[in-house]
Scaffold this motif. Structure first.
Motif, PDB file in Angstrom:
ATOM      1  N   GLY A 262       0.824  -1.217   0.000  1.00  0.00           N
ATOM      2  CA  GLY A 262       0.000   0.000   0.000  1.00  0.00           C
ATOM      3  C   GLY A 262       0.855   1.262   0.000  1.00  0.00           C
ATOM      4  O   GLY A 262       0.549   2.235  -0.707  1.00  0.00           O
ATOM      5  N   LEU A 263       1.935   1.241   0.765  1.00  0.00           N
ATOM      6  CA  LEU A 263       2.811   2.418   0.825  1.00  0.00           C
ATOM      7  C   LEU A 263       3.551   2.611  -0.505  1.00  0.00           C
ATOM      8  O   LEU A 263       3.748   3.742  -0.955  1.00  0.00           O
ATOM      9  N   LEU A 264       3.926   1.495  -1.134  1.00  0.00           N
ATOM     10  CA  LEU A 264       4.605   1.576  -2.429  1.00  0.00           C
ATOM     11  C   LEU A 264       3.668   2.171  -3.487  1.00  0.00           C
ATOM     12  O   LEU A 264       4.063   3.062  -4.260  1.00  0.00           O
ATOM     13  N   VAL A 265       2.425   1.691  -3.493  1.00  0.00           N
ATOM     14  CA  VAL A 265       1.433   2.218  -4.442  1.00  0.00           C
ATOM     15  C   VAL A 265       1.208   3.711  -4.181  1.00  0.00           C
ATOM     16  O   VAL A 265       1.154   4.519  -5.111  1.00  0.00           O
ATOM     17  N   ALA A 266       1.118   4.078  -2.896  1.00  0.00           N
ATOM     18  CA  ALA A 266       0.901   5.491  -2.542  1.00  0.00           C
ATOM     19  C   ALA A 266       2.096   6.345  -2.963  1.00  0.00           C
ATOM     20  O   ALA A 266       1.934   7.497  -3.372  1.00  0.00           O
ATOM     21  N   PHE A 267       3.284   5.786  -2.871  1.00  0.00           N
ATOM     22  CA  PHE A 267       4.478   6.532  -3.273  1.00  0.00           C
ATOM     23  C   PHE A 267       4.456   6.822  -4.783  1.00  0.00           C
ATOM     24  O   PHE A 267       4.911   7.861  -5.236  1.00  0.00           O
ATOM     25  N   LEU A 268       3.891   5.896  -5.545  1.00  0.00           N
ATOM     26  CA  LEU A 268       3.816   6.108  -6.995  1.00  0.00           C
ATOM     27  C   LEU A 268       2.629   6.978  -7.391  1.00  0.00           C
ATOM     28  O   LEU A 268       2.766   7.965  -8.108  1.00  0.00           O
ATOM     29  N   PHE A 269       1.436   6.594  -6.886  1.00  0.00           N
ATOM     30  CA  PHE A 269       0.218   7.212  -7.415  1.00  0.00           C
ATOM     31  C   PHE A 269      -0.586   8.004  -6.388  1.00  0.00           C
ATOM     32  O   PHE A 269      -1.673   8.478  -6.702  1.00  0.00           O
ATOM     33  N   GLY A 270      -0.114   8.091  -5.157  1.00  0.00           N
ATOM     34  CA  GLY A 270      -0.890   8.783  -4.121  1.00  0.00           C
ATOM     35  C   GLY A 270      -1.902   7.832  -3.486  1.00  0.00           C
ATOM     36  O   GLY A 270      -1.863   6.627  -3.736  1.00  0.00           O
ATOM     37  N   PRO A 271      -2.817   8.384  -2.671  1.00  0.00           N
ATOM     38  CA  PRO A 271      -3.761   7.518  -1.936  1.00  0.00           C
ATOM     39  C   PRO A 271      -4.877   6.978  -2.840  1.00  0.00           C
ATOM     40  O   PRO A 271      -6.050   7.195  -2.582  1.00  0.00           O
ATOM     41  N   ILE A 272      -4.485   6.260  -3.868  1.00  0.00           N
ATOM     42  CA  ILE A 272      -5.468   5.729  -4.824  1.00  0.00           C
ATOM     43  C   ILE A 272      -6.370   4.698  -4.142  1.00  0.00           C
ATOM     44  O   ILE A 272      -7.510   4.473  -4.558  1.00  0.00           O
ATOM     45  N   PHE A 273      -5.855   4.098  -3.056  1.00  0.00           N
ATOM     46  CA  PHE A 273      -6.683   3.170  -2.273  1.00  0.00           C
ATOM     47  C   PHE A 273      -7.939   3.882  -1.782  1.00  0.00           C
ATOM     48  O   PHE A 273      -9.047   3.332  -1.852  1.00  0.00           O
ATOM     49  N   CYS A 274      -7.771   5.121  -1.299  1.00  0.00           N
ATOM     50  CA  CYS A 274      -8.913   5.877  -0.764  1.00  0.00           C
ATOM     51  C   CYS A 274      -9.923   6.181  -1.869  1.00  0.00           C
ATOM     52  O   CYS A 274     -11.121   6.015  -1.693  1.00  0.00           O
ATOM     53  N   GLY A 275      -9.438   6.612  -3.005  1.00  0.00           N
ATOM     54  CA  GLY A 275     -10.329   7.079  -4.062  1.00  0.00           C
ATOM     55  C   GLY A 275     -11.004   5.967  -4.845  1.00  0.00           C
ATOM     56  O   GLY A 275     -12.125   6.137  -5.327  1.00  0.00           O
ATOM     57  N   TYR A 276     -10.329   4.836  -4.986  1.00  0.00           N
ATOM     58  CA  TYR A 276     -10.859   3.789  -5.871  1.00  0.00           C
ATOM     59  C   TYR A 276     -11.261   2.506  -5.154  1.00  0.00           C
ATOM     60  O   TYR A 276     -12.026   1.712  -5.706  1.00  0.00           O
TER      61      TYR A 276
END
Lengths: 166, 280
Positions: free
Chosen positions: B84-98
């Motif tokens: 999750g932190l790696l994804v956030a480092f690349l694309f931001g908090p996309i977990f929250c939005g999608y």
């Protein structure tokens, strides 16, 4: 560098799936704790090494599993915690709250850890105050190799069985 | 015409990912519950705690200090935290939005709120107060991590509306968590994503990556017509129209402000890597 928003979503999903696959391949992907507790390295009161650690008892364990893993008779477990013997086998520790609904009763998984540890004379570090119902204390006093300190602890940490809580 | 087609595709993708994640988590919780009451189902029993990346965050201290994990958590939560932190480092908090099911839940309730309160919806909290309230979630994050470290127990479960949303029928949810879920649901009628804005500790952590992540939302000043439609579309009330890149810690990477969605001009509000520019 411009990126399509759809691509960021697909890459994110791909990264998550690859990450899960990778951690699974490396043995880091565990979604349950299994049903095997850790073993103690120290000797117990009977001089036996390698017994299962009572500190590793979990709320998901049934009384039957504790009976099998720690070799405490099912009847003693049921009687100690006032569980009907007929339903003792599948009774989970996390369901103690149905027997002891008072949130202040302090009877829970930690009580079972204490009971099993002292019943079997296994080393167990009390990290928090644990209370026992009166029948559990009585069984320990009758069957367990308790020290004076442990007797004194039971004196102050036993809850009356009648109200199944405090 | 071309913009409409793009709009439809991106919004469909977001709707699909939100529904899929919501159903996935709901089914996980249901399967676990049914198995616990003795129903035989040919599906694996996985606890929600095992697939919760925030579980990984709260157990980091325990893991570093003792090598173990906080009770009820498993190594999968730690793995998901890292991913999750790696994804956030690349694309931001996309977990929250999608993907976040609780965010999706709030959005669904918010649609009703929008109908009830029309233009006042999501504009009811005074800006002066809102500005400071947005930092509450960092206090929640600090308190949860500290309390978990001290007690080695999953203290957040007792107040977690996410867990309550999917387990309210199991009898395993603390009353406080149910109350908080009800409060969040009711607040969602007035404010868009109130939990995300003011309280979510995981959103707080992921939100920090907005300051540094590689592919932020960017606005091209040269083609911008200053219609402020991007500002109006932002569920988190971020002013997109004044900066060159969205670096607000509150951005949830929902992409609602992008060209083709809110922005009527093609190639103006986009996702792009690169440095510099004024930050929104």
């Amino acid at each position: 560098m411009k990126l399509k928003p759809q691509a960021t979503v697909f890459f994110s999903i791909l990264l998550v799936l690859a990450g899960i696959l990778g951690s699974w391949a490396l043995g880091w992907w565990q979604t349950d704790s299994g049903k095997t507790p850790q073993r103690l390295e120290t000797l117990n009161a009977m001089g036996e090494a390698g017994a299962y650690d009572p500190a590793d008892i979990r709320g998901s364990y049934t009384l039957s599993e504790i009976n099998n893993l720690y070799e405490v008779p099912l009847e003693d477990l049921a009687d100690a915690f006032t569980v009907e013997r007929s339903r003792a086998s599948g009774f989970k520790l996390k369901d103690f709250e149905t027997l002891f609904p008072d949130p202040d009763s302090e009877i829970g998984t930690s009580s079972m850890k204490l009971f099993v540890a002292w019943y079997k004379g296994l080393p167990y570090e009390l990290k928090e105050e644990s209370f026992l119902p009166a029948p559990a204390a009585a069984i320990l006093r009758e069957k367990a190799p308790l020290s004076q300190e442990q007797h004194a602890y039971l004196d102050s940490h036993t809850l009356p069985a009648a109200d199944k809580g405090r | 015409m071309r913009i409409k087609a793009k709009k439809s595709r991106l919004r469909t993708l977001r709707t699909v990912t939100q529904w899929a994640m919501f159903l996935f988590v709901a089914v996980l919780a249901l399967v676990k519950y049914l198995k616990e009451i003795g129903v035989v189902i040919p599906l694996p029993e996985i606890s929600l705690h095992a697939v919760c990346p925030f579980g990984g965050v709260v157990t980091v201290y325990e893991f570093l200090a003792t090598g173990g994990l906080v009770q009820k958590l498993h190594s999968s939560a730690l793995a998901l935290m890292v991913i999750g932190l790696l994804v956030a480092f690349l694309f931001g908090p996309i977990f929250c939005g999608y993907f976040c099911p609780l965010g999706t839940w709030q959005e669904w309730i918010g649609k009703l709120g929008r109908k009830l309160f029309k233009k006042k919806y999501n504009r009811l909290v005074p800006r002066a107060a809102d500005k400071y309230l947005r930092y509450l979630r960092y206090i929640v994050l600090g308190a949860v991590v500290y309390q978990t470290a001290v007690t080695a127990k999953l203290v957040f479960a007792d107040v977690d509306p996410y867990y309550a949303l999917f387990n309210f029928y199991t009898g395993e949810v603390a009353f406080t968590a149910i109350l908080i879920l009800i409060a969040v649901t009711l607040l969602s009628l007035l404010v868009e994503r109130p939990w995300c804005k003011y309280f979510c500790p995981y959103g707080a952590l992921l939100g920090l990556f907005n300051l540094i992540h590689i592919f932020p939302v960017r606005r091209r000043e040269s083609t911008c017509i200053h219609c402020k439609k991007c500002d109006a579309a932002c569920p988190m009330n971020i002013t997109v129209s004044t900066g060159d890149a969205v670096r607000s810690h509150q951005c949830i990477t929902c992409h609602e402000c992008l060209s083709g969605l809110a922005c009527p001009v093609e190639d103006t509000v986009i996702v792009a890597a690169g440095k510099g520019g004024k930050q929104a």
